[in-house]
Design a protein around this motif. Structure first.
Motif, short mmCIF file in Angstrom:
data_model
loop_
_atom_site.label_atom_id
_atom_site.label_comp_id
_atom_site.label_asym_id
_atom_site.label_seq_id
_atom_site.Cartn_x
_atom_site.Cartn_y
_atom_site.Cartn_z
N MET A 143 33.17 35.67 31.09
CA MET A 143 35.02 36.05 31.15
C MET A 143 35.48 37.68 30.91
SD MET A 143 38.32 35.44 31.57
CE MET A 143 40.20 35.45 31.66
N ARG A 144 34.23 37.78 29.84
CA ARG A 144 35.44 39.48 29.75
C ARG A 144 34.33 40.20 31.81
NH1 ARG A 144 32.12 43.14 25.42
NH2 ARG A 144 34.00 42.01 24.23
N ASP A 145 32.69 39.70 32.17
CA ASP A 145 32.59 40.05 33.24
C ASP A 145 33.20 39.71 34.27
OD1 ASP A 145 29.95 40.80 32.24
OD2 ASP A 145 28.43 39.02 32.47
N LEU A 146 34.07 39.05 34.41
CA LEU A 146 35.33 38.66 35.26
C LEU A 146 36.38 39.28 35.52
CD1 LEU A 146 36.35 36.39 37.83
CD2 LEU A 146 37.74 35.36 36.06
N LEU A 147 36.99 40.22 34.44
CA LEU A 147 37.64 40.89 34.57
C LEU A 147 36.99 42.29 34.59
CD1 LEU A 147 39.55 40.57 30.43
CD2 LEU A 147 40.01 39.43 32.69
N ARG A 148 36.06 42.50 34.34
CA ARG A 148 35.74 43.75 34.77
C ARG A 148 35.40 44.33 36.31
NH1 ARG A 148 34.67 49.13 32.97
NH2 ARG A 148 33.20 50.08 33.75
N GLN A 149 35.02 42.97 36.95
CA GLN A 149 34.74 43.19 37.88
C GLN A 149 36.41 43.34 38.43
OE1 GLN A 149 32.77 39.00 39.82
NE2 GLN A 149 31.16 40.07 38.44
N LEU A 150 37.24 42.45 38.21
CA LEU A 150 38.68 42.55 38.45
C LEU A 150 39.47 43.58 38.70
CD1 LEU A 150 40.56 39.05 37.28
CD2 LEU A 150 39.72 40.06 39.91
N TYR A 151 38.68 44.50 37.40
CA TYR A 151 39.27 45.86 37.41
C TYR A 151 38.64 47.17 38.40
CZ TYR A 151 39.29 50.50 34.67
OH TYR A 151 40.02 51.75 34.61
N GLU A 152 37.48 46.54 38.40
CA GLU A 152 36.48 47.75 39.86
C GLU A 152 37.48 47.37 41.08
OE1 GLU A 152 34.37 49.55 39.12
OE2 GLU A 152 34.39 49.45 37.54
N LEU A 153 37.56 46.33 41.35
CA LEU A 153 38.27 45.82 42.86
C LEU A 153 39.46 46.62 42.34
CD1 LEU A 153 38.39 43.67 44.74
CD2 LEU A 153 39.44 42.13 43.80
N ALA A 154 40.20 46.31 41.77
CA ALA A 154 41.69 46.87 41.62
C ALA A 154 41.43 48.79 41.51
CB ALA A 154 42.41 46.65 40.31
N LEU A 155 40.61 49.58 40.98
CA LEU A 155 40.15 50.64 41.86
C LEU A 155 39.50 51.05 42.64
CD1 LEU A 155 37.80 51.50 37.96
CD2 LEU A 155 40.30 51.96 38.71
#
Length: 596
Positions: free
Chosen positions: A1-13
């Motif tokens: 879950m943490r990895d998914l959120l991190r990926q979404l965060y990087e995508l948003a950036l």
């Protein structure tokens, strides 16, 4: 879950531009279903009159669209100027003219291609808004080019597109000049930055040309000078002589524009709303320092809309001052430390004196919001990064709470308020809604020969534009139309003779914020005194009784016998506007507004 959120965060950036522009589009798509509002009706009548064959003279639409001395051929009651000048208490020397030819030509083009369809006007406004948002995002990127700045850039972009300051700029067709002059000003600044970084006289010439176009779109573009001055003070790194030489053409153009603007008769005269610093410098300075700059600062950095500060409520001003202090505590360290934020702060503050010509209104903050959003985004990112590096206790806890409050105000509260204002605007201006209002008006069939007097108004501003809405709907001119009252109040109407009525209201005929704002708009000194008399086309009003500057009893003398079948007295009863019969001489009739 943490990895998914991190990926979404990087995508948003990575996709911050697409996300911000997508939200900007999504938020304002509802405006495409809205219609005309207030000044839009006047503009449509002027644009209709500019059509070939409809006017006996050449109609200079670029000069007259935002000039209150413009007149409509074929309209007896609008031969003296705009609907605002119809108010019986308007200063006889009232003059308001704005130089916005480029904005006027875009409206003219809309009208020529698509006629009166509101959709086309709103589609153009939305397109300009998206271009403006893209220009702001690019400006932010230029100021913060480092990869580590991506979180701050995302926050800044979100704060800009979600800001409540844009609702009326995008949704109100007549406010297009604000969108257009801000867009052109920002493009000029982007090219100016490119010139200062990479030289090239062609970049300087193009930047100067865009600044000239911005001035042709609207006078707010003059604030570009504050941005250029701030750029040279806080961002430039070469010698002072080079900085002065680079900025000189822009200041020369601004001075030349100002001289032209004043000598050609543009600006305002006779109004306490539009304070002309060249006409009334002391009044302008007093209003700017004591009321308008504080109101604009509160509107920029807090959740409180700038227009609420006009009421001078101690509670509103107290809460606004507290929230403003909290916001300053959050942003001050980053502004002190970062030159790009010092530039943004100086640019935003330097824009305020120009805005102070008008009372505080949130939609006027469009240009400064490009800088304010950067300050907020970078400061919140800086503060969060520093707080995360240490334990959350003592002063750090208070700073967390202050930072969280700023985020709530600008990332949650501002978009909620903006969307609420937007949806309310759309609901009230849709064509079917406006037609329902028009149908509830008991217009005379023989409009061309009737004198129409509105004794009790369904809305301060609406009452001014009802005849123009009637014109667009029925395509029939009115011979004469004068709103007597601009507030829905219970009124006692006494007939004194064949042509004279005495109107009395306990609440007052200009009680309430909006009626008093209208008085400030068209009068140099809004408060009234007993004994003042006003004359317009044979229609006379004498202020017989006043309480705290608000007339509570009026003597109204009409140019024609009230028993004439072509004299129509209209009153709003809380549901619809209907014709009322004048009482017999010596008798009194009560006009009651039904209340929930």
């Amino acid at each position: 879950m943490r990895d998914l959120l991190r990926q979404l965060y990087e995508l948003a950036l990575r996709q911050r531009v697409a996300i911000c522009l997508g939200l900007g589009l999504l938020l304002f798509v509802p405006t495409l279903s809205s219609g005309f509002y207030l000044d839009d009706f006047w503009h449509q009548a002027l644009l209709d009159a500019s059509m070939p064959g409809l006017s006996p003279r050449a109609f200079d639409i670029s000069r007259e669209l935002w000039s209150w001395d413009a007149s409509l051929p074929g309209s007896a009651y609008l031969q003296e100027g705009s609907p605002y000048t119809l108010t019986w208490f308007a200063d006889p020397d009232l003059e308001i003219r704005f130089f916005r030819p480029l904005s006027a030509w875009t409206l003219l083009l809309n009208h020529r291609i698509f006629g009166r369809a509101p959709f086309s006007y709103h589609a153009v406004n939305l397109a300009i808004w998206l271009l403006l948002a893209a220009a702001v995002l690019e400006l932010h990127r230029r100021l913060l080019p480092a990869r580590m700045s991506r979180p701050a850039l995302l926050l800044s972009g979100l704060f800009f597109v979600l800001g409540a300051v844009h609702s009326y700029n995008v949704s109100w067709i007549s406010a297009r000049h604000g969108l257009l002059d801000t867009l052109l000003s920002l493009l000029s600044l982007l090219l100016y930055d490119r010139y200062r970084q990479h030289r090239g006289l062609h970049r300087l010439a193009l930047s100067l040309a865009l600044f000239a176009l911005a001035l042709g779109a609207g006078e707010t573009a003059l604030a570009t000078i504050a941005w250029i001055a701030a750029y040279e003070i806080f961002l430039a790194r070469d010698v002072v002589r080079n900085r002065l030489l680079a900025a000189f053409p822009f200041f020369a153009l601004a001075i030349g524009y100002t001289i032209f603007y004043v000598t050609a008769g543009y600006g305002s005269h006779g109004s306490s709303w539009y304070l002309n610093p060249f006409d009334r410098p002391l009044d302008y300075l007093l209003a700017a320092v004591t009321r308008r700059i504080p109101g604009y600062l509160i509107g920029s950095l807090t959740l409180i809309p700038a227009e609420l500060t006009q009421a001078s409520s101690p509670i509103v001003m107290g809460i606004g001052a507290l929230l403003l202090a909290i916001a300053v505590i959050v942003v001050a360290p980053s502004v002190r430390r970062r030159p790009e934020l010092r530039f943004a702060a100086a640019a935003a503050l330097g824009s305020l004196p120009l805005l102070c010509i008008e009372p505080p209104f949130t939609y006027r903050l469009l240009f400064p919001s490009a800088a304010v959003s950067l300050i907020l985004g970078v400061s919140v990112a800086d503060r969060a990064r520093r707080l995360l590096a240490g334990p959350v206790r003592g002063p750090a806890l208070w700073l967390w709470m202050a930072t969280g409050l700023v985020v709530l105000m600008h990332a949650v509260g501002a978009p909620l308020i903006g969307e609420s204002l937007l949806l309310d605007f759309v609901r009230n201006t849709r064509v079917e809604t406006r037609r329902a209002v028009w149908r509830s008006m008991e217009w005379p069939q023989n409009r061309e020969v009737s004198d129409i007097y509105l004794l009790n108004s369904p809305g301060t501003w609406t009452s001014l534009f009802l005849p123009l809405e009637d014109l667009l709907t029925s395509e029939r001119w009115l011979r004469s139309y004068i709103p007597v009252s601009f507030h829905a109040v219970d009124t006692d109407m006494t007939r004194l003779d064949a042509r004279t009525l005495r109107l009395q209201s306990r609440e007052g005929f200009l009680s309430g914020y909006f009626p008093q704002s209208l008085a400030a708009l068209v009068r140099r000194d809004p408060p009234m005194s007993a004994g003042e008399d006003f004359h317009r086309n044979g229609f006379t009003v004498v202020v017989d009784q006043v309480r705290a500057g608000i007339p509570t009893r009026l003597l109204v003398r009409f140019p024609r016998n009230l028993d004439d079948p072509d004299v129509w007295l209209l009153a709003f009863d809380g549901t619809r506007t209907r014709r009322v019969a004048p009482p017999k001489i010596g008798e009194t009739t009560r006009l009651a507004v039904s209340r929930p």
